[in-house]
Every structure is written in C-alpha cells, then in structure tokens.
Design an enzyme around this catalytic site. Structure first.
Site, PDB file in Angstrom:
ATOM      1  N   CYS A   2       0.817  -1.209   0.000  1.00 40.48           N
ATOM      2  CA  CYS A   2       0.000   0.000   0.000  1.00 40.48           C
ATOM      3  C   CYS A   2       0.853   1.261   0.000  1.00 40.48           C
ATOM      4  O   CYS A   2       1.972   1.265   0.519  1.00 40.48           O
ATOM      5  CB  CYS A   2      -0.876   0.028   1.240  1.00 40.48           C
ATOM      6  SG  CYS A   2      -1.940  -1.398   1.405  1.00 40.48           S
ATOM      7  N   ARG A  27       5.223   0.167  -5.907  1.00 39.27           N
ATOM      8  CA  ARG A  27       5.153  -0.655  -4.695  1.00 39.27           C
ATOM      9  C   ARG A  27       4.232  -1.860  -4.881  1.00 39.27           C
ATOM     10  O   ARG A  27       4.275  -2.788  -4.086  1.00 39.27           O
ATOM     11  CB  ARG A  27       4.642   0.185  -3.519  1.00 39.27           C
ATOM     12  CG  ARG A  27       5.588   1.290  -3.122  1.00 39.27           C
ATOM     13  CD  ARG A  27       4.904   2.314  -2.239  1.00 39.27           C
ATOM     14  NE  ARG A  27       4.618   1.808  -0.918  1.00 39.27           N
ATOM     15  CZ  ARG A  27       5.356   2.031   0.164  1.00 39.27           C
ATOM     16  NH1 ARG A  27       6.451   2.750   0.064  1.00 39.27           N
ATOM     17  NH2 ARG A  27       5.016   1.564   1.336  1.00 39.27           N
ATOM     18  N   TRP A  74      -2.936  -2.626  -1.557  1.00 34.97           N
ATOM     19  CA  TRP A  74      -2.528  -3.995  -1.903  1.00 34.97           C
ATOM     20  C   TRP A  74      -3.293  -4.893  -0.955  1.00 34.97           C
ATOM     21  O   TRP A  74      -3.068  -4.870   0.250  1.00 34.97           O
ATOM     22  CB  TRP A  74      -1.010  -4.124  -1.715  1.00 34.97           C
ATOM     23  CG  TRP A  74      -0.434  -5.418  -2.189  1.00 34.97           C
ATOM     24  CD1 TRP A  74      -0.039  -5.718  -3.464  1.00 34.97           C
ATOM     25  CD2 TRP A  74      -0.145  -6.575  -1.391  1.00 34.97           C
ATOM     26  NE1 TRP A  74       0.458  -7.006  -3.503  1.00 34.97           N
ATOM     27  CE2 TRP A  74       0.409  -7.554  -2.254  1.00 34.97           C
ATOM     28  CE3 TRP A  74      -0.307  -6.903  -0.044  1.00 34.97           C
ATOM     29  CZ2 TRP A  74       0.803  -8.807  -1.818  1.00 34.97           C
ATOM     30  CZ3 TRP A  74       0.085  -8.158   0.399  1.00 34.97           C
ATOM     31  CH2 TRP A  74       0.639  -9.096  -0.489  1.00 34.97           C
ATOM     32  N   ASN A 100      -1.799   2.056   5.849  1.00 29.06           N
ATOM     33  CA  ASN A 100      -0.884   0.978   5.433  1.00 29.06           C
ATOM     34  C   ASN A 100      -0.625   0.118   6.660  1.00 29.06           C
ATOM     35  O   ASN A 100      -0.449   0.657   7.757  1.00 29.06           O
ATOM     36  CB  ASN A 100       0.466   1.535   4.982  1.00 29.06           C
ATOM     37  CG  ASN A 100       0.405   2.216   3.645  1.00 29.06           C
ATOM     38  OD1 ASN A 100      -0.665   2.324   3.054  1.00 29.06           O
ATOM     39  ND2 ASN A 100       1.547   2.687   3.169  1.00 29.06           N
ATOM     40  N   GLY A 101      -0.523  -1.203   6.467  1.00 33.93           N
ATOM     41  CA  GLY A 101      -0.227  -2.083   7.602  1.00 33.93           C
ATOM     42  C   GLY A 101      -1.401  -3.005   7.886  1.00 33.93           C
ATOM     43  O   GLY A 101      -2.311  -3.141   7.057  1.00 33.93           O
ATOM     44  N   GLU A 487      18.261 -17.294  -7.741  1.00 32.62           N
ATOM     45  CA  GLU A 487      17.858 -15.935  -8.083  1.00 32.62           C
ATOM     46  C   GLU A 487      17.371 -15.871  -9.540  1.00 32.62           C
ATOM     47  O   GLU A 487      16.379 -15.193  -9.838  1.00 32.62           O
ATOM     48  CB  GLU A 487      19.042 -14.975  -7.839  1.00 32.62           C
ATOM     49  CG  GLU A 487      18.834 -13.525  -8.218  1.00 32.62           C
ATOM     50  CD  GLU A 487      17.677 -12.827  -7.500  1.00 32.62           C
ATOM     51  OE1 GLU A 487      17.097 -13.385  -6.570  1.00 32.62           O
ATOM     52  OE2 GLU A 487      17.348 -11.700  -7.920  1.00 32.62           O
ATOM     53  N   LYS A 491      13.629 -14.667 -10.652  1.00 36.94           N
ATOM     54  CA  LYS A 491      13.385 -13.563 -11.596  1.00 36.94           C
ATOM     55  C   LYS A 491      12.423 -13.983 -12.683  1.00 36.94           C
ATOM     56  O   LYS A 491      11.519 -13.239 -13.047  1.00 36.94           O
ATOM     57  CB  LYS A 491      14.691 -13.080 -12.265  1.00 36.94           C
ATOM     58  CG  LYS A 491      15.655 -12.286 -11.428  1.00 36.94           C
ATOM     59  CD  LYS A 491      15.210 -10.893 -11.091  1.00 36.94           C
ATOM     60  CE  LYS A 491      14.441 -10.878  -9.810  1.00 36.94           C
ATOM     61  NZ  LYS A 491      15.102 -10.735  -8.567  1.00 36.94           N
ATOM     62  N   GLU A 494       8.763 -14.449 -11.214  1.00 36.31           N
ATOM     63  CA  GLU A 494       8.008 -13.308 -10.715  1.00 36.31           C
ATOM     64  C   GLU A 494       7.575 -12.347 -11.809  1.00 36.31           C
ATOM     65  O   GLU A 494       6.543 -11.712 -11.688  1.00 36.31           O
ATOM     66  CB  GLU A 494       8.753 -12.569  -9.598  1.00 36.31           C
ATOM     67  CG  GLU A 494      10.062 -11.962 -10.008  1.00 36.31           C
ATOM     68  CD  GLU A 494      10.795 -11.322  -8.840  1.00 36.31           C
ATOM     69  OE1 GLU A 494      10.164 -10.979  -7.846  1.00 36.31           O
ATOM     70  OE2 GLU A 494      12.022 -11.169  -8.948  1.00 36.31           O
ATOM     71  N   HIS A 510      18.640 -36.111  -8.038  1.00 34.27           N
ATOM     72  CA  HIS A 510      17.858 -36.622  -6.907  1.00 34.27           C
ATOM     73  C   HIS A 510      16.378 -36.281  -7.049  1.00 34.27           C
ATOM     74  O   HIS A 510      15.650 -36.277  -6.060  1.00 34.27           O
ATOM     75  CB  HIS A 510      18.416 -36.058  -5.592  1.00 34.27           C
ATOM     76  CG  HIS A 510      19.843 -36.473  -5.362  1.00 34.27           C
ATOM     77  ND1 HIS A 510      20.198 -37.745  -4.998  1.00 34.27           N
ATOM     78  CD2 HIS A 510      20.995 -35.782  -5.500  1.00 34.27           C
ATOM     79  CE1 HIS A 510      21.515 -37.829  -4.898  1.00 34.27           C
ATOM     80  NE2 HIS A 510      22.021 -36.644  -5.204  1.00 34.27           N
ATOM     81  N   LYS A 609       6.512  -4.197  -3.810  1.00 38.94           N
ATOM     82  CA  LYS A 609       7.936  -3.873  -3.726  1.00 38.94           C
ATOM     83  C   LYS A 609       8.441  -3.955  -2.297  1.00 38.94           C
ATOM     84  O   LYS A 609       9.550  -4.379  -2.041  1.00 38.94           O
ATOM     85  CB  LYS A 609       8.159  -2.470  -4.304  1.00 38.94           C
ATOM     86  CG  LYS A 609       9.616  -2.051  -4.378  1.00 38.94           C
ATOM     87  CD  LYS A 609      10.377  -2.894  -5.379  1.00 38.94           C
ATOM     88  CE  LYS A 609      11.859  -2.651  -5.356  1.00 38.94           C
ATOM     89  NZ  LYS A 609      12.599  -3.770  -5.980  1.00 38.94           N
TER      90      LYS A 609
HETATM   91  C1  F6R Z   1      12.382 -10.301  -5.750  1.00 37.41           C
HETATM   92  C2  F6R Z   1      12.189  -9.333  -4.698  1.00 37.41           C
HETATM   93  C3  F6R Z   1      11.753  -9.828  -3.361  1.00 37.41           C
HETATM   94  C4  F6R Z   1      12.479  -9.055  -2.254  1.00 37.41           C
HETATM   95  C5  F6R Z   1      11.931  -9.441  -0.878  1.00 37.41           C
HETATM   96  C6  F6R Z   1      12.686  -8.762   0.232  1.00 37.41           C
HETATM   97  O1  F6R Z   1      12.779  -9.681  -6.924  1.00 37.41           O
HETATM   98  O2  F6R Z   1      12.349  -8.162  -4.886  1.00 37.41           O
HETATM   99  O3  F6R Z   1      11.956 -11.197  -3.235  1.00 37.41           O
HETATM  100  O4  F6R Z   1      13.841  -9.328  -2.346  1.00 37.41           O
HETATM  101  O5  F6R Z   1      10.573  -9.111  -0.806  1.00 37.41           O
HETATM  102  O6  F6R Z   1      12.603  -7.384   0.142  1.00 37.41           O
HETATM  103  P1  F6R Z   1      13.635  -6.440   0.841  1.00 37.41           P
HETATM  104  O7  F6R Z   1      14.963  -6.671   0.231  1.00 37.41           O
HETATM  105  O8  F6R Z   1      13.127  -5.059   0.588  1.00 37.41           O
HETATM  106  O9  F6R Z   1      13.625  -6.805   2.290  1.00 37.41           O
END
Ligand code: F6R
Length: 614
Positions: A2, A27, A74, A100-101, A487, A491, A494, A510, A609
C-alpha cells in the site's frame, strides 16, 4: 504494498495526489482512491484497478480542494474491489482515513463498534480505525488529534495512517507504527505526507521521518506538530532528502527494470566508492567501524532476509566461510522469527533488505536484538526502519529501485557482503595478503566486466525469444553459483509467470531430472572454477535426456560450447566474485521473456515492492 500520499497547502490537492499515487505504483497495488475536503464537503473517489482507472472514475468531477489524501491498496483483508479500496469513511461521514499495515485485533473492535451503531461496509481491517476514531470523538468530545491518539492506544498491529475531518478543514493527522511515513515541508506552509519519499521529492527536499509511535498534526495555522502516543511533545527533525528526481524516471528505457539492470556498473561502483582502496590495499566500512572487533571475533554469523535479499545472504554465506572462515547460517526471516532460534550474545546477525521495511526481517531483527546479538544492516533505503533499528550497517548505494523485481539491489548487496567478508577475513588473517590484494583488484574491475556482460544483450534477447513460450525452466549452479541459480529462477517466475526452479546442479539427479525432456530449458552456470568439470557432467546428463541447455560460460570456453544449445560468455573473475557477473544474463533473460510474453514487467501481478505485512 500500500502507498500513502497526502497534501495540505494552497494548491489544488488532486493533481498532486494523482501524481504522487503514480510515483507509488512501483510498490504494487490493486486499487486506488482519494478523499478531498472542499468548502465543508468531503468527497471520496475510489475504485479497483490502476491510478488511471481512478482518474477515469473521477472524470473531472468533485476533485476540488487544497487538502486531500490518496492511497494505493494492496489487498490483505478482503478482495481488491471498489468498497475495500481506501479511503474509508466514518458512519457520520465526517472522517476519511487511509492506512498501510495490518490491524491485528480488528475483529473484537469491529464487533464492539457495531454494537454501538457503526455501520461497516468493507471487509478490511482498516475500516475499524475510522469508526473507532469517530466513536471516541463523539463519546469523549476530544479533538481529532487526541481521538486518533486514544484510538491507537487500543490497536494492536502495524499502521501508517492519515485522517481528515470535515469539521476541521485545515488539518490532517498522521501516525505510524512499524510502517513508514515521511512528511515533506514545502514552501508557504504546504505539507506533504507519504509512505516513502518518492511522491515528495519533486515538491521539496526538506523532510521529517516520523518515528514509531509518533502522531503528526499538520494544520494551516501552526504547521507541523509532533507528539507521541504517550502524549509527549517531540521536536521534528528536519533532514534533506538524498533522493533525486531523475532516479525516479525511466531515463529513456522502456521499463524501470531494464534501466536498473543497466545501472549495475554504476550501482556496484557506488557501493564500492570510498570503501575499497586498491592503492592502499584497504577496505573501510565506516558504518560498522564500532562493531568491527566484535565482527572479527564472532564465532558465528546469522544472515536474515527474504526473497532476493535471502539469495544475496546465501552468497554471503559462501563468502564469509571462504574468506573469513566464520560459520554462517542463512535464515528466511519469516521462519527464523517464529522458531525459537538459538542466538548467542557473540553472534553477528546480518539483516539484508533493499527496502529496509520488510516486516519479517524487522521482526527477526527485534528477536535477535532482544537476545543480545549484534545486528548489522545491509539496506538500500536511507533512513528506513531496518537501517534505524540495527546497531550498525553499510548502505548499498544502488539508488532507488522502482522495478518490483530486484536487480541492482541484489548486486549491490553482494558487493557489500564481499567487502565485509574481505575486510573481516583480512583482519582475522584467514586469507593471505596476496589473495586479499588480488581480490580487491578483481572487485575493482567488476563494474567494467558487468558492462561487458551487458553488451551481450542482443544475444541474450535472441535466446529469450527461442524460450519465451516455455512453461517450465530449470536453473542449475554449484558453489557460489547455486544462489545465482535460485535468483535466476525467481526472476523468471516473478515477472513472466513461468514456473522455474533453481537447484544445486548435483541435486538434479535426486529428483528434478525427471522433469527433463526436449521442451525443458535448463539454464546452467558453467563458468571456470573448482566445480567446472562436475557442472560439465551435469550438462551431459541434461543433454542425454534431450533437455535444452543454455550455459553461462567463461569467455573462451570451448568444452561447454560443444555440448550446450547456447552459451552466454562472461568475463573471467575469481569464483567468489562470479555471482556479480553471472546473475546479469539471468536478469536480462527474464526481462526479455516477460516483455515478449506481454507481462507488466515493472509491476508484476500480486507482487509488492516493499512487503510491510508478514
Ligand atoms: C524479488 C524481490 C523480493 C524481495 C523481498 C525482500 O525480486 O524483490 O523477493 O527481495 O521481498 O525485500 P527487501 O529486500 O526489501 O527486504
């Protein structure tokens, strides 16, 4: 997650709010709304969808007023729809509130308020706040600020809120607990409030970060006044924003994610600047200086984080073990916080977070701090909650990351972890002087090598085109490359919604090997290093089952070239630094596949985000 923006001044609030909501789109959200106060009337517009849908909904009507609040939601409690969108309004119609929260004890409060005649419309936890404040105002006869304070006394959970009152058309009240709020102080008494500085920076550079448990009252006559929940007066600490507007623009790139991938030579350089000195053979991390000795003597390091930051933590594990010979455990913050982990007072806990606001990482820090450990933060957002609650830390200087998928933040985190491991290893005497100096020089050369990888984008895009319709993908790596495989898979998942799994290459046999057929692309990191031959064998195993192999190799490699369907050459570097290079082709592959599949790269569905709820 949010987003909040609010304005009080002498300009029309609506365009400022809409522009601010656009800045907050990164976000992640699923509905948006605004409330405006004008000539004694409170008007609320809100709807499911994007900020552009909200604008279409407003359609030039009822958008007057120099005081207003705006929100991107959100969904947590209740689906994304028009009714659940914020702002929420009190039964009396006087109050409007954005939040927010999460209010954890919303259910009993709701029941009580219902019995007192308040009518609820939404499924949200937020709606209880606006009715509760309204109820207190009426029953206690208190003003808006005091009613907010009394209401928050009975609330359990996390919040950043802004409230308007039709009866007080010159005032807005904001409060925070575990969810950030920034107040911008503009010209001629105008004030802005936002959940992060992005909607504020184009209006003013003077900001006050609200602390946990603080309530800000902004009115036209008295400006900004802050109290805490115990009703003690606080002096606002005005700081200058470091953020620059250009960092929030796409700068000619089609998407923020692509811009951020291409920014990595610069962001890695910025994360090294002033810290790595190849001439004197030194690593200086000013932010952890006071805890350096504790770090050097640590018997164990715990690393906590989520998602991509957790992957950076895994690279950190390999780095600290290899260079500093300190045992490391890497923990998902969300698991760590709910276990009963064994934490010693001489443990060093490294908390990694781009946003510095991730709820689970914050809770993991509080837990470890409570048990006496020393907490070192690695954060990207200056002044963020995690940066403030840790004992010490080193910022990643990646600049604002707007694309939801983390790219430059990951490489900046790994850069800082590399500096830390090198510095601690050097001080502990666990790496030879020769190797230390060689690695410093190699690290210094990484930004130029990242540039070289980026020059290969056309070939990577060509490969993306071939595999864009795949429904599954496997990512394999060994040693330092294993976290990069994870990673790479994250990527792809997502942003292009393609199912992908990352594995240590040897684990393939395995189980995951059962998935391999001629349809399955297998992305393998097969760069030169201690496990090169083993990875070559893994590639043979994939080829024997007709899988398609896309291999990242060291420039000049001919062996893998002869086996794989495609190779992506990257410059040579020592194994501990390889993640900084090998992750780049994976970022680009995911980006191009997502674009070719027509996905919303910068704002993938369901993702946020900054994950400020657990
Ligand atoms: C993936 C991504 C998320 C963040 C995770 C932690 O691309 O961005 O997996 O890495 O939500 O977020 P932070 O680093 O802000 O604690």
């Amino acid at each position: 997650m949010c987003g909040i923006v609010a304005y009080l001044g002498d300009k029309q609030a609506y365009p400022i709010l809409i522009n601010g909501l656009r800045r907050l789109e990164y976000r992640g959200y699923d509905s948006a709304g605004v409330a405006l106060l004008n000539e004694g009337a409170l008007t609320i517009h809100k709807c499911q969808g994007k900020v552009s849908d909200l604008e279409a909904h407003v359609n030039g009507h009822g958008h007057q007023g120099t005081l207003g609040i705006g929100h991107t939601r959100w969904a947590t409690h209740g689906p994304p729809n028009d009714i659940n969108a914020h702002p929420h309004q009190s039964t009396s119609g006087d109050l409007a509130l954005i939040h927010n929260g999460i209010i954890e004890n919303y259910a009993p409060i709701k029941e009580e308020l219902r019995s007192r005649g308040h009518v609820f419309h939404s499924d949200t936890d937020t709606e209880v706040l606006v009715h509760l404040i309204d109820d207190i105002q009426r029953s206690e006869g208190t003003d808006l600020a005091e009613s907010v304070r009394l209401a928050l006394e009975s609330v359990v959970g996390a919040y950043a809120i802004v409230v308007l009152d039709r009866k007080n058309p010159d005032m807005m009240v904001a409060a925070r607990k575990s969810s950030p709020l920034v107040i911008g102080i503009g010209e001629g008494g105008e004030h802005f409030i936002a959940s992060d500085a992005t909607p504020i920076v184009e209006h003013t550079r003077n900001v006050v970060y609200l602390e946990d448990g603080e309530i800000a009252v902004i009115d036209r006559q008295h400006g900004l006044k802050i109290r805490n929940i115990k009703n003690q007066v606080k002096t606002p600490f005005i700081q200058e924003l470091e953020l620059h507007l250009e960092a929030l623009e796409k700068g000619g790139y089609e998407h923020f994610m692509l811009k951020e991938i291409h920014e990595q030579p610069r962001s890695i350089r910025d994360s090294l600047r002033g810290r790595l000195n190849t001439a004197t053979g030194e690593v200086v991390l000013g932010g952890i200086k006071d805890y350096e000795q504790k770090f050097v003597q640590a018997k164990r390091i715990l690393i906590v984080g989520c998602g991509t930051s957790w992957h950076a933590g895994l690279v950190g594990e390999y780095l600290f073990e290899e260079l500093a010979r300190i045992p490391v455990e890497v923990e998902y913050a969300s698991e760590f916080r709910y276990r009963n982990p064994i934490i010693h007072e001489d443990d060093i806990v490294i908390a990694i977070s781009q946003s510095g606001e991730t709820a689970d990482t914050l809770a993991a820090i509080e837990l470890a701090k409570g048990r006496g450990a020393t907490i070192i933060g690695i954060c990207n957002v200056v002044g963020s909650s995690i940066a403030r609650v840790t004992h010490a830390g080193s910022y990643t200087h990646a600049g604002p990351e707007i694309g939801v998928a983390s790219t430059k933040a990951f490489t900046a985190q790994v850069t800082v972890l590399t500096l830390m491991a090198l510095m601690i290893g050097h001080k502990r005497g666990t790496i030879s002087g020769g190797r230390f100096h060689a690695l410093l020089n190699e690290l210094d050369a990484i930004p130029a090598k990242v540039e070289a990888v980026l020059r290969n984008e056309a070939q990577i895009k060509y490969i993306a085109d071939i595999y864009k319709d795949s429904t599954n993908a496997l990512y394999l790596g060994r040693g330092f490359s294993f976290p990069v495989a994870l990673e790479g898979a994250l990527k792809l998942k997502e942003i292009s919604y393609v199912h992908a799994e990352g594995y240590p290459a040897a684990e393939m046999k395995h189980g995951p090997i059962a998935l391999i057929d001629e349809e399955m692309p297998v992305f393998v990191i097969a760069t030169k290093g201690p496990s090169y031959e083993k990875v070559v064998s893994n590639i043979q195993e994939v080829k024997a089952r007709k899988g398609k192999v896309i291999a990242i190799v060291t420039e000049g490699d001919t062996v893998v070239q002869g086996l794989a369907d495609h190779v992506i050459p990257i410059p040579e570097t020592p194994e501990p630094l390889m993640p900084l290079l090998s992750v780049i082709p994976f970022q680009l592959i995911s980006y191009h596949i997502a674009v070719m599949r027509g996905c919303n790269v910068d704002q993938p569905r369901n993702l946020a985000k900054s994950v400020t709820v657990e």
